[in-house]
Design a protein around this motif. Sequence first.
Motif, mmCIF file in Angstrom:
data_model
loop_
_atom_site.group_PDB
_atom_site.id
_atom_site.type_symbol
_atom_site.label_atom_id
_atom_site.label_comp_id
_atom_site.label_asym_id
_atom_site.label_seq_id
_atom_site.Cartn_x
_atom_site.Cartn_y
_atom_site.Cartn_z
ATOM 1 N N LEU A 96 0.840 -1.202 0.000
ATOM 2 C CA LEU A 96 0.000 0.000 0.000
ATOM 3 C C LEU A 96 0.875 1.252 0.000
ATOM 4 O O LEU A 96 1.751 1.410 0.858
ATOM 5 C CB LEU A 96 -0.904 0.003 1.229
ATOM 6 C CG LEU A 96 -1.775 1.235 1.464
ATOM 7 C CD1 LEU A 96 -2.829 1.360 0.370
ATOM 8 C CD2 LEU A 96 -2.440 1.187 2.843
ATOM 9 N N LEU A 97 0.625 2.147 -0.949
ATOM 10 C CA LEU A 97 1.252 3.466 -0.987
ATOM 11 C C LEU A 97 0.188 4.487 -0.603
ATOM 12 O O LEU A 97 -0.877 4.527 -1.227
ATOM 13 C CB LEU A 97 1.800 3.758 -2.383
ATOM 14 C CG LEU A 97 2.526 5.088 -2.580
ATOM 15 C CD1 LEU A 97 3.827 5.103 -1.795
ATOM 16 C CD2 LEU A 97 2.800 5.325 -4.065
ATOM 17 N N TYR A 98 0.452 5.335 0.420
ATOM 18 C CA TYR A 98 -0.621 6.186 0.947
ATOM 19 C C TYR A 98 -0.127 7.592 1.281
ATOM 20 O O TYR A 98 1.061 7.831 1.509
ATOM 21 C CB TYR A 98 -1.239 5.559 2.206
ATOM 22 C CG TYR A 98 -0.293 5.441 3.378
ATOM 23 C CD1 TYR A 98 -0.166 6.467 4.309
ATOM 24 C CD2 TYR A 98 0.482 4.298 3.573
ATOM 25 C CE1 TYR A 98 0.696 6.369 5.396
ATOM 26 C CE2 TYR A 98 1.347 4.188 4.653
ATOM 27 C CZ TYR A 98 1.456 5.219 5.553
ATOM 28 O OH TYR A 98 2.310 5.126 6.615
ATOM 29 N N GLY A 99 -1.076 8.513 1.306
ATOM 30 C CA GLY A 99 -0.880 9.855 1.827
ATOM 31 C C GLY A 99 -1.707 10.018 3.082
ATOM 32 O O GLY A 99 -2.714 9.315 3.282
ATOM 33 N N THR B 81 -0.660 18.296 10.557
ATOM 34 C CA THR B 81 0.406 17.433 10.068
ATOM 35 C C THR B 81 0.011 16.851 8.720
ATOM 36 O O THR B 81 -1.181 16.711 8.416
ATOM 37 C CB THR B 81 0.702 16.300 11.069
ATOM 38 O OG1 THR B 81 1.788 15.509 10.589
ATOM 39 C CG2 THR B 81 -0.499 15.406 11.269
ATOM 40 N N ALA B 82 1.003 16.504 7.904
ATOM 41 C CA ALA B 82 0.769 15.876 6.601
ATOM 42 C C ALA B 82 2.000 15.074 6.228
ATOM 43 O O ALA B 82 3.118 15.372 6.668
ATOM 44 C CB ALA B 82 0.460 16.923 5.528
ATOM 45 N N GLY B 83 1.792 14.052 5.413
ATOM 46 C CA GLY B 83 2.920 13.231 4.991
ATOM 47 C C GLY B 83 2.467 12.059 4.151
ATOM 48 O O GLY B 83 1.428 12.101 3.485
ATOM 49 N N GLY B 84 3.224 10.991 4.181
ATOM 50 C CA GLY B 84 2.918 9.816 3.392
ATOM 51 C C GLY B 84 3.817 8.667 3.763
ATOM 52 O O GLY B 84 4.751 8.810 4.563
ATOM 53 N N GLY B 85 3.536 7.497 3.180
ATOM 54 C CA GLY B 85 4.344 6.341 3.488
ATOM 55 C C GLY B 85 3.982 5.143 2.645
ATOM 56 O O GLY B 85 3.167 5.218 1.722
ATOM 57 N N VAL B 86 4.604 4.021 2.982
ATOM 58 C CA VAL B 86 4.350 2.754 2.310
ATOM 59 C C VAL B 86 4.199 1.684 3.387
ATOM 60 O O VAL B 86 4.894 1.711 4.408
ATOM 61 C CB VAL B 86 5.499 2.404 1.336
ATOM 62 C CG1 VAL B 86 6.831 2.286 2.062
ATOM 63 C CG2 VAL B 86 5.190 1.128 0.569
ATOM 64 N N GLU B 87 3.234 0.765 3.185
ATOM 65 C CA GLU B 87 2.965 -0.289 4.161
ATOM 66 C C GLU B 87 2.870 -1.631 3.440
ATOM 67 O O GLU B 87 2.230 -1.746 2.392
ATOM 68 C CB GLU B 87 1.678 0.004 4.929
ATOM 69 C CG GLU B 87 1.440 -0.922 6.107
ATOM 70 C CD GLU B 87 0.322 -0.444 7.021
ATOM 71 O OE1 GLU B 87 0.026 -1.134 8.019
ATOM 72 O OE2 GLU B 87 -0.253 0.632 6.740
ATOM 73 N N TRP B 88 3.506 -2.649 4.028
ATOM 74 C CA TRP B 88 3.594 -3.974 3.405
ATOM 75 C C TRP B 88 2.964 -5.006 4.325
ATOM 76 O O TRP B 88 3.379 -5.163 5.469
ATOM 77 C CB TRP B 88 5.057 -4.312 3.138
ATOM 78 C CG TRP B 88 5.301 -5.714 2.662
ATOM 79 C CD1 TRP B 88 4.558 -6.417 1.765
ATOM 80 C CD2 TRP B 88 6.351 -6.595 3.091
ATOM 81 N NE1 TRP B 88 5.073 -7.678 1.585
ATOM 82 C CE2 TRP B 88 6.181 -7.819 2.390
ATOM 83 C CE3 TRP B 88 7.418 -6.466 3.973
ATOM 84 C CZ2 TRP B 88 7.031 -8.893 2.561
ATOM 85 C CZ3 TRP B 88 8.269 -7.532 4.149
ATOM 86 C CH2 TRP B 88 8.085 -8.728 3.448
#
Length: 275
Positions: free
Chosen positions: A158-161, A200-207
């Motif tokens: 999953l790629l998310y903001g 706050t704001a950002g993003g990430g990746v989850e496996w």
Amino acid sequence: MRIFLTAAMLALTAAGSALAADLPSKKMAPMLPPPPPPPLWSGFYVGLNAGYTWDERGNVLVNSPANIWAVGASGSGALATSNDGFIGGGQIGYNYQFGQTFVVGVEADIQGVGGSNSSATVGNFVTPVSSAITASKQLDYLGTVRGRAGYLISPTLLLYGTGGVAYGQANLNATVTQTGLNGATGSATVGFSDTRVGWTAGGGVEWLFMPQWSAKAEYLYYDLGRASASNTLAFQGVNVGATTVSSSFKGHVVRAGVNYHFNLFTPPAPVVAKF
């Protein structure tokens, strides 16, 4: 008679063919498409995180009465401080998967900050008055409540903001000291310690590396606004005016985490009849 028997046999043969056509046949079983995989991401989760945080090196501004102030012609001093270091805590959230492509959800977290609390001092010695200020700032903890929206690169990646509300315990301190003729001194300590609320704001990746376990890497930017405080400066026993201190609390967080997914509301895969 022979004609009658021949006609009867033909009729029986036709009836048998029609009856055989009505019987079920393995060769004519309907070809159903394979069912889609169940939504892997829907449900509640809890987890832990750890990482590194650093602020934007914002100056701590100190202002004092200009008639006796010796640091800067305007009666103010700017001190550069930093608040960098370890950050770690936990999170809880809920995901909902749309089809096989999109995931939305909400997450709340709170982390303790073990950053170094650096202070800065500036002084200027001008006869007959010498002046000095010392200032520091620190963030004790940081929490967020955020929405998340992501795209599934694969069923388990999953790629998310993300973005939402941030809050934290902000501490800000400054001490002003002035020495005049015959060693006469005056000083004032100005401080602020309270919970600040911002964004706050950002993003990430989850496996999702196991059916109920996932690992993530995430970046967040936070802004808790500007804090300020004031106090009266006394010089040679006389209150000469208010001393104020102010600074912004904003910075960056890079962290990794692990989540356990309960998947309480994930429907079971449909059962397909086999012939």
